[in-house]
Design an enzyme around this catalytic site. Sequence first.
Site, PDB file in Angstrom:
ATOM      1  N   GLU A  55      39.994  45.124  64.500  1.00 48.18           N
ATOM      2  CA  GLU A  55      39.808  45.226  65.944  1.00 48.18           C
ATOM      3  C   GLU A  55      38.847  44.160  66.459  1.00 48.18           C
ATOM      4  OE1 GLU A  55      39.920  49.593  64.453  1.00 48.18           O
ATOM      5  OE2 GLU A  55      39.544  47.592  63.638  1.00 48.18           O
ATOM      6  N   ALA A 164      54.299  48.576  20.346  1.00 49.98           N
ATOM      7  CA  ALA A 164      53.731  47.706  19.315  1.00 49.98           C
ATOM      8  C   ALA A 164      54.463  47.944  18.002  1.00 49.98           C
ATOM      9  CB  ALA A 164      52.237  47.978  19.134  1.00 49.98           C
ATOM     10  N   TRP A 172      54.958  39.103  22.394  1.00 51.46           N
ATOM     11  CA  TRP A 172      55.168  39.671  23.730  1.00 51.46           C
ATOM     12  C   TRP A 172      56.443  40.489  23.677  1.00 51.46           C
ATOM     13  CZ3 TRP A 172      51.356  39.388  27.080  1.00 51.46           C
ATOM     14  CH2 TRP A 172      50.450  38.323  27.025  1.00 51.46           C
ATOM     15  N   ARG A 186      48.746  43.705  39.621  1.00 44.76           N
ATOM     16  CA  ARG A 186      47.338  43.654  39.204  1.00 44.76           C
ATOM     17  C   ARG A 186      46.435  43.238  40.361  1.00 44.76           C
ATOM     18  NH1 ARG A 186      46.387  40.488  33.481  1.00 44.76           N
ATOM     19  NH2 ARG A 186      46.577  42.252  32.069  1.00 44.76           N
TER      20      ARG A 186
END
Length: 345
Positions: A55, A164, A172, A186
């Site tokens: 504002e 994993a 990756w 992120r």
Amino acid sequence: MASDTEISAMRRALDAARSVFRTLPNPRVGCVLLAPDGSELAIGVHRGAGTPHAEVDALTQAGDAARGATAVVTLEPCNHIGRTGPCAQALIKAGVARVVFGQTDPDKSASGGAATLTAAGIDVESGVLADEALALNVEWTHAVTHGRPYVTWKYAATLDGLSAAPDGTSKWITSDAARRDVQVFRAEADAIVAGTGAVIADDPRLTVRDSNDLPLPFDQQPLRVVVGETKIPNYYRVYDRVAPTLMIQSRDPATVLQKLVENNIRHVWLEGGPRIAGAFWNAGLIDRIIGYMAPAMLGSGRAALEGEATTLADLRPIDIHDLTMIGPDIRIIGTPGRMQREDFD
């Protein structure tokens, strides 16, 4: 009732607020000032703590032309003195004739702006495009109303749910496209949380990086938070100077979140380890899930989540809000659901 011109102005105010990717611990807010004939005088936006509120930004641009104008704001003008003065008083002083806003301010320390404006003789209308205004600040609103940060859990896994290999390697699983997509999400959080096990295994940077894999300027980086009792060697990348780092020597999610409240954190980006994810999941402290599924199988290894389920009756549903291909991977966005068990039968 808000006019078509005011509704259109509210959409522009929402777009202006969205243009700033993170203002936490404050909400994202946009403001459009309309002249009495409906023409646009100024568009204001809040850019973060310590900067003018939307504002005030718009009023400064408009100057004396703001007298008799209509202020269209995505969030109820604040009514308290923080780093900046109360926006309700700024609007009164500027001589605006009408204020239209979307979301009512849930922060008790700042709310009451509408009543102050009305008492000053200004015409006030609330709830215009309220759902869109609320969606703009879901994480901030949750933190204010629940007294703890909003938690987004991100994970990457194979189609058989493994994050994993048996030897602990996890880089990756997903593609470059998926990893670039992660950076966008992120950047919206003000803290990135990972467990000590994942940090030791992968030596992650836990930072927001651009398309060239370079870190954004320091003042745009979220707080890096490493959780657990294992000591991290000081040569690991979480100790570099790219972003600040907080170590929390606790495995209890409630304790972790309380520490983050003390650091004025509103939105936690949780990643880096099935153990810490499981702790938050078991405690019911995950508010949103973003999963990236690679078109591949491992066959054995670590699951993306270490929970406490012992039977199929412990199955917990996820309400899916978005399902999108990101390169070769599948991105799933959802929230913990409330569906009944028979919905799976």
